[in-house]
Design an enzyme around this catalytic site. Structure first.
Site, short mmCIF file in Angstrom:
data_model
loop_
_atom_site.label_atom_id
_atom_site.label_comp_id
_atom_site.label_asym_id
_atom_site.label_seq_id
_atom_site.Cartn_x
_atom_site.Cartn_y
_atom_site.Cartn_z
N LEU A 1 0.92 0.30 4.27
CA LEU A 1 0.35 -1.05 4.20
C LEU A 1 -0.53 -1.14 2.95
CD1 LEU A 1 -0.34 -3.74 5.83
CD2 LEU A 1 -2.23 -2.45 6.83
N HIS A 2 -0.16 -2.00 2.01
CA HIS A 2 -1.01 -2.11 0.82
C HIS A 2 -0.87 -3.44 0.07
CE1 HIS A 2 2.77 -1.14 -1.18
NE2 HIS A 2 2.24 -1.61 -2.29
N ARG A 3 0.03 -4.35 0.53
CA ARG A 3 0.22 -5.59 -0.23
C ARG A 3 -1.06 -6.41 -0.25
NH1 ARG A 3 4.39 -5.67 -3.11
NH2 ARG A 3 5.89 -4.30 -2.15
#
Ligand code: UD1
Length: 363
Positions: free
Chosen positions: A204-206
């Protein structure tokens, strides 16, 4: 023929590895590997060189982090000097990160032909920096090396001439197929005390998911429920880690007993976790295709994807950051109703060969 091959950020390394290996087989091709330094932590960069036997870069621009404009501008300034000094005959860029666009722009303005690997994929979401990078890189590239028929169609609709478009397949799958057995036997599972198929692998990093506090909360609320049913292994991206601190989510996260947060991993350890996972929960681009090839269900926490074939024919399902949908689709998979699928025949592990043949006019 001198070919400047550009890498900068994590998702570039597994794409360049098979291309460089293939270039090395041709004595008349002279590669110069340029690392922009967009990613610089050991776990975000160097470990991939070690895992995938990528040679040391000839040139390191060392630009580091910054706003989009600062990062892109710094790469352009530094890369222009490299082009002037080394005079490559071709600049080869991969993917859709800031380094991809910055180096293509420099080359195009110095009249050096550009080859773009992974051309033509589109999410049709211009709020994503990657979509802007893809559109602009494609418009100034001379060789558009595409992974799918969908990508070819996108480029034709944008008015790009047929003769510049070459369907070669997905180069990241070359690396996956080459290393998946080695990765599968990595000790990561036993190090973490996990059984095969007994956990979810999450990334998860957007910006849209982690930089917007209300969206991040929706995802955390879903995780709080899912981790009651199954362990979640979460190699955390530096951006996400920083936001957890900034938004004061530390207690909430540490309160989830089955959420196992670890540092970012190199290719082999990460792939080892992926091939043995029950399913994957992600907002990454590449993992959507990797899970489809591995026939592992994937829930993608985005509203759209530049990889529509993974939804249509593969194992991927879009769930956005909708708390209920994430829980519902996760439960479905745990109940045995995960998607199975197929993938394009041209993702056969020989994409790098086709790329090198195309750019070097080798018959
Ligand atoms: C970039 C790519 C994205 C890709 C992602 C994979 C663009 C526009 N985005 O996003 O497509 O999915 O890489 O990781 O190019 N940082 C570190 N150490 C590092 C690198 C970054 O701590 O080695 C931190 C910095 O504080 C930085 C932040 O992470 O500000 C984000 O890094 P950045 O390169 O700006 O973008 P990514 O989110 O990694």
């Amino acid at each position: 023929m001198k070919i400047a091959c550009i890498v900068g950020a994590r998702p570039n390394f597994m794409k360049i590895a098979p291309i460089l290996e293939e270039i090395e087989k041709h004595p008349d091709l002279d590669p110069i590997l340029v690392h922009t330094g967009q990613h610089y932590d050991y776990e975000m960069s160097q470990v991939f060189f070690e895992d995938l036997d990528i040679p040391e870069p000839h040139v390191h621009l060392g630009v580091g982090s910054g706003s989009h404009a600062i990062q892109t501008g710094k790469i352009m300034m530094a890369f222009e000097e490299v082009v002037v000094e080394h005079k490559p005959d071709l600049v080869l860029v991969v993917g859709d990160v800031n380094s991809t666009l910055a180096c293509s722009l420099v080359a195009a303005k110095l009249w050096i032909p550009v080859a773009h690997v992974e051309a033509g994929i589109r999410s049709f979401d211009r709020t994503m920096p990657e979509e802007i990078n893809r559109l602009l890189t494609d418009v100034i590239s001379d060789y558009l090396l595409t992974p799918t028929e969908d990508a070819n169609e996108n480029l034709k609709k944008e008015g790009i001439s047929d003769r510049k478009i070459f369907l070669v397949g997905d180069v990241m799958i070359d690396t996956l197929l080459k290393y998946k057995d080695k990765a599968s036997s990595d000790s990561m599972l036993s190090d973490l005390g996990l059984e095969k198929h007994s956990y979810i692998l999450m990334t998860l990093h957007r910006p849209n998911n982690v930089d917007v506090e209300s969206n991040f909360v929706k995802i955390l609320n879903a995780l709080a429920e899912i981790q009651r049913l199954i362990k979640i292994v979460f190699p955390i991206h530096p951006r996400t880690k920083a936001r957890i601190e900034e938004f004061g989510f530390g207690n909430m996260v540490s309160g989830m007993e089955n959420l196992i947060i670890i540092d970012p991993l190199g290719y082999l350890k990460f792939m080892g976790l992926m091939v043995n996972s029950r399913f994957v929960l992600t907002d990454s681009g590449g993992m959507q295709t990797e899970t489809t090839v591995l026939n592992i269900p994937c829930l993608t926490m985005r509203e759209n994807t530049e990889r529509p074939e993974t939804i249509r024919e593969g194992t991927n399902t879009l769930v956005g950051n909708d708390t209920h949908l994430i829980i519902e689709e996760s439960t479905k998979i745990l109940d045995g109703y995960g998607k199975t699928g197929i993938y394009p025949e041209i993702w056969d592990g020989h994409t790098a060969e086709r790329i090198v043949k195309t750019i070097a006019h080798i018959s």
